[in-house]
Design a protein around this motif. Structure first.
Motif, PDB file in Angstrom:
ATOM      1  N   GLY A 152       0.480   7.964 -13.091  1.00  0.00           N
ATOM      2  CA  GLY A 152       0.627   9.376 -13.413  1.00  0.00           C
ATOM      3  C   GLY A 152      -0.649  10.034 -13.875  1.00  0.00           C
ATOM      4  N   LEU A 153      -1.811   9.382 -13.657  1.00  0.00           N
ATOM      5  CA  LEU A 153      -3.099   9.929 -14.078  1.00  0.00           C
ATOM      6  C   LEU A 153      -3.912  10.459 -12.907  1.00  0.00           C
ATOM      7  CD1 LEU A 153      -4.126   7.168 -16.641  1.00  0.00           C
ATOM      8  CD2 LEU A 153      -3.197   9.437 -17.132  1.00  0.00           C
ATOM      9  N   GLY A 154      -3.328  10.459 -11.723  1.00  0.00           N
ATOM     10  CA  GLY A 154      -4.046  10.930 -10.546  1.00  0.00           C
ATOM     11  C   GLY A 154      -3.394  12.158  -9.949  1.00  0.00           C
ATOM     12  N   THR A 155      -2.968  12.015  -8.701  1.00  0.00           N
ATOM     13  CA  THR A 155      -2.331  13.126  -7.997  1.00  0.00           C
ATOM     14  C   THR A 155      -0.982  13.444  -8.616  1.00  0.00           C
ATOM     15  OG1 THR A 155      -3.394  12.264  -6.006  1.00  0.00           O
ATOM     16  CG2 THR A 155      -1.746  13.972  -5.709  1.00  0.00           C
ATOM     17  N   SER A 214      -5.689  10.004  -0.452  1.00  0.00           N
ATOM     18  CA  SER A 214      -6.024   8.624  -0.809  1.00  0.00           C
ATOM     19  C   SER A 214      -7.444   8.273  -0.385  1.00  0.00           C
ATOM     20  CB  SER A 214      -5.023   7.663  -0.167  1.00  0.00           C
ATOM     21  OG  SER A 214      -3.719   7.893  -0.655  1.00  0.00           O
ATOM     22  N   LEU A 215      -7.825   8.653   0.828  1.00  0.00           N
ATOM     23  CA  LEU A 215      -9.176   8.372   1.306  1.00  0.00           C
ATOM     24  C   LEU A 215     -10.206   9.208   0.553  1.00  0.00           C
ATOM     25  CD1 LEU A 215      -8.477   8.170   5.137  1.00  0.00           C
ATOM     26  CD2 LEU A 215      -9.048   6.274   3.630  1.00  0.00           C
ATOM     27  N   LEU A 216      -9.853  10.448   0.248  1.00  0.00           N
ATOM     28  CA  LEU A 216     -10.784  11.300  -0.494  1.00  0.00           C
ATOM     29  C   LEU A 216     -11.063  10.733  -1.880  1.00  0.00           C
ATOM     30  CD1 LEU A 216     -12.350  14.007  -0.813  1.00  0.00           C
ATOM     31  CD2 LEU A 216     -10.218  14.984  -1.699  1.00  0.00           C
ATOM     32  N   ILE A 217      -9.989  10.387  -2.608  1.00  0.00           N
ATOM     33  CA  ILE A 217     -10.165   9.868  -3.963  1.00  0.00           C
ATOM     34  C   ILE A 217     -10.780   8.471  -3.943  1.00  0.00           C
ATOM     35  CG2 ILE A 217      -8.968   9.349  -6.120  1.00  0.00           C
ATOM     36  CD1 ILE A 217      -6.813  11.310  -5.335  1.00  0.00           C
ATOM     37  N   GLY A 218     -10.584   7.732  -2.859  1.00  0.00           N
ATOM     38  CA  GLY A 218     -11.132   6.385  -2.784  1.00  0.00           C
ATOM     39  C   GLY A 218     -12.584   6.330  -2.338  1.00  0.00           C
ATOM     40  N   ILE A 219     -13.009   7.228  -1.444  1.00  0.00           N
ATOM     41  CA  ILE A 219     -14.351   7.156  -0.865  1.00  0.00           C
ATOM     42  C   ILE A 219     -15.349   8.054  -1.596  1.00  0.00           C
ATOM     43  CG2 ILE A 219     -15.690   7.578   1.235  1.00  0.00           C
ATOM     44  CD1 ILE A 219     -13.255   6.814   2.852  1.00  0.00           C
ATOM     45  N   LEU A 220     -14.931   9.271  -1.965  1.00  0.00           N
ATOM     46  CA  LEU A 220     -15.867  10.214  -2.578  1.00  0.00           C
ATOM     47  C   LEU A 220     -16.504   9.690  -3.864  1.00  0.00           C
ATOM     48  CD1 LEU A 220     -17.212  12.947  -2.379  1.00  0.00           C
ATOM     49  CD2 LEU A 220     -15.235  13.967  -3.530  1.00  0.00           C
ATOM     50  N   ILE A 225      -2.304   0.899   1.566  1.00  0.00           N
ATOM     51  CA  ILE A 225      -3.394   0.645   0.612  1.00  0.00           C
ATOM     52  C   ILE A 225      -4.035  -0.708   0.894  1.00  0.00           C
ATOM     53  CG2 ILE A 225      -3.936   0.288  -1.827  1.00  0.00           C
ATOM     54  CD1 ILE A 225      -1.603   2.189  -2.475  1.00  0.00           C
ATOM     55  N   PHE A 226      -3.205  -1.715   1.134  1.00  0.00           N
ATOM     56  CA  PHE A 226      -3.717  -3.051   1.415  1.00  0.00           C
ATOM     57  C   PHE A 226      -4.530  -3.062   2.708  1.00  0.00           C
ATOM     58  CE2 PHE A 226      -3.143  -7.037   3.755  1.00  0.00           C
ATOM     59  CZ  PHE A 226      -3.743  -7.936   2.879  1.00  0.00           C
ATOM     60  N   MET A 264     -10.240   2.302  -3.701  1.00  0.00           N
ATOM     61  CA  MET A 264      -8.929   2.649  -3.152  1.00  0.00           C
ATOM     62  C   MET A 264      -7.813   2.116  -4.048  1.00  0.00           C
ATOM     63  SD  MET A 264      -9.263   4.405  -0.291  1.00  0.00           S
ATOM     64  CE  MET A 264      -7.593   4.228   0.276  1.00  0.00           C
ATOM     65  N   ILE A 265      -7.973   0.895  -4.515  1.00  0.00           N
ATOM     66  CA  ILE A 265      -6.941   0.286  -5.373  1.00  0.00           C
ATOM     67  C   ILE A 265      -6.889   0.976  -6.729  1.00  0.00           C
ATOM     68  CG2 ILE A 265      -6.245  -1.855  -6.506  1.00  0.00           C
ATOM     69  CD1 ILE A 265      -7.486  -3.369  -4.157  1.00  0.00           C
ATOM     70  N   LEU A 266      -8.057   1.255  -7.309  1.00  0.00           N
ATOM     71  CA  LEU A 266      -8.084   1.931  -8.611  1.00  0.00           C
ATOM     72  C   LEU A 266      -7.512   3.344  -8.510  1.00  0.00           C
ATOM     73  CD1 LEU A 266     -11.544   0.888 -10.108  1.00  0.00           C
ATOM     74  CD2 LEU A 266      -9.282   0.057 -10.729  1.00  0.00           C
ATOM     75  N   ALA A 267      -7.845   4.060  -7.426  1.00  0.00           N
ATOM     76  CA  ALA A 267      -7.319   5.415  -7.256  1.00  0.00           C
ATOM     77  C   ALA A 267      -5.802   5.388  -7.121  1.00  0.00           C
ATOM     78  CB  ALA A 267      -7.956   6.063  -6.021  1.00  0.00           C
ATOM     79  N   ALA A 268      -5.293   4.430  -6.346  1.00  0.00           N
ATOM     80  CA  ALA A 268      -3.844   4.302  -6.216  1.00  0.00           C
ATOM     81  C   ALA A 268      -3.210   3.924  -7.547  1.00  0.00           C
ATOM     82  CB  ALA A 268      -3.504   3.253  -5.150  1.00  0.00           C
ATOM     83  N   GLY A 269      -3.893   3.088  -8.323  1.00  0.00           N
ATOM     84  CA  GLY A 269      -3.366   2.701  -9.635  1.00  0.00           C
ATOM     85  C   GLY A 269      -3.287   3.869 -10.593  1.00  0.00           C
ATOM     86  N   LEU A 270      -4.302   4.743 -10.571  1.00  0.00           N
ATOM     87  CA  LEU A 270      -4.269   5.927 -11.430  1.00  0.00           C
ATOM     88  C   LEU A 270      -3.103   6.837 -11.059  1.00  0.00           C
ATOM     89  CD1 LEU A 270      -8.070   6.843 -11.699  1.00  0.00           C
ATOM     90  CD2 LEU A 270      -6.632   5.738 -13.425  1.00  0.00           C
ATOM     91  N   SER A 271      -2.903   7.040  -9.753  1.00  0.00           N
ATOM     92  CA  SER A 271      -1.782   7.877  -9.321  1.00  0.00           C
ATOM     93  C   SER A 271      -0.449   7.228  -9.660  1.00  0.00           C
ATOM     94  CB  SER A 271      -1.875   8.132  -7.808  1.00  0.00           C
ATOM     95  OG  SER A 271      -3.032   8.871  -7.492  1.00  0.00           O
TER      96      SER A 271
END
Length: 295
Positions: free
Chosen positions: A238-241, A98-104, A273-274, A228-235
């Protein structure tokens, strides 16, 4: 009397004037809210990094016998998920992805957007028109829809999620960088460097970059919470992890059917996430206030 006063002045220690960044650090350290948020983020990051050495349960090992155990169950302080896997372990390990996909993506967009904005703002003319009109095309689409569209075309996966989020944030950072660079370009020290015969690349790299990085960095820090929110939304969509990897957005998706059976456990990924998003947001506000020395 005068001799005593002169001797006292000579003996008095000379206080070194603080630089700009030292003043910013001192002002930021006095902001209790920002320091509390920074401490929470540091604890979460350290827990994610050193997760294998914390003696946690295997985040992939489940048991249908112990599925959806409530919070406070012996040996499972945060309960278990729909497959009987330890929630504490999966939340800690899930922080890695989550941190990797949110920060990188924000870091990559910061480098690309700053470079493009610096070029557009300093060179102006046709270069500015080409870069900024291309950037305006991306502003025609909402960030969420653009991220979903790019991830849908590229396919699910961690790398594709990072690429899609980077593309979403580059236009935003580029516009801020171009605006700051345009305001700095007309200052006296830039004219002096130009009159001394320095090349455009030298002026941008040596004389201008340090003066425009501050506002851009503050803005990029605020984007991490959005990322962070967008990355969690993609996952979640079903479009993320992909399963069975622990990731907070994906965990929200798999636990959504358990919201009526064990709402406490089902809400834990959303709480993480929040918490991380609001901490990054508050830290960005504190950094912005600390850098505003004039006020």
């Amino acid at each position: 009397m005068a001799m005593t006063s002169d001797a006292a002045l000579e003996a008095a220690p000379v206080e070194k004037a603080r630089g700009y960044w030292a003043t910013v650090a001192r002002r930021l350290s006095r902001d209790k809210v920002s320091m509390a948020c920074a401490a929470i983020l540091i604890l979460i990051v350290l827990a994610a990094i050193f997760a294998p050495w914390l003696g946690l349960a295997d985040p992939y090992q489940g048991s249908m016998i112990r599925r959806l155990r409530p919070i406070g169950t012996p040996n499972y302080p945060l309960g278990t998920d729909e497959l009987g896997r330890d929630m504490l372990s999966r939340l800690v390990y899930g922080g890695r992805l989550s941190l990797l996909i949110g920060i990188l993506p924000v870091i990559l967009a910061f480098g690309i957007g700053t470079s493009l904005g610096l070029l557009a703002g300093y060179l102006g003319g046709k270069v500015n028109t080409i870069i900024m009109r291309t950037i305006d095309v991306f502003y025609a689409f909402p960030s969420v829809l653009l991220a979903i569209a790019i991830s849908g075309v590229l396919g699910a996966g961690i790398v594709n999620s990072i690429v899609s989020l980077t593309v979403v944030f580059v236009p935003q950072i580029t516009r801020v960088a171009e605006s700051v660079t345009t305001s700095v370009r007309s200052l006296d020290f830039v004219d002096a460097a130009r009159a001394s015969g320095a090349s455009a690349l030298t002026i941008m790299r040596v004389h201008m970059l340090g003066n425009v990085l501050g506002p851009i960095f503050v803005y990029a820090t605020g984007l991490i919470s959005v990322s962070m929110i967008l990355a969690a939304g993609l996952s979640f969509l079903g479009l993320g992890t992909r399963p069975p990897e622990p990731e907070w957005g994906l965990m929200l998706n798999t636990l959504r059917t358990a919201i009526y059976v064990n709402p406490g456990v089902a809400a834990l990924p959303g709480v993480m996430i929040f918490a991380v998003s609001i901490c990054f947001n508050m830290l960005s506000d504190g950094l912005r206030s600390a850098m505003d020395i004039r006020n």
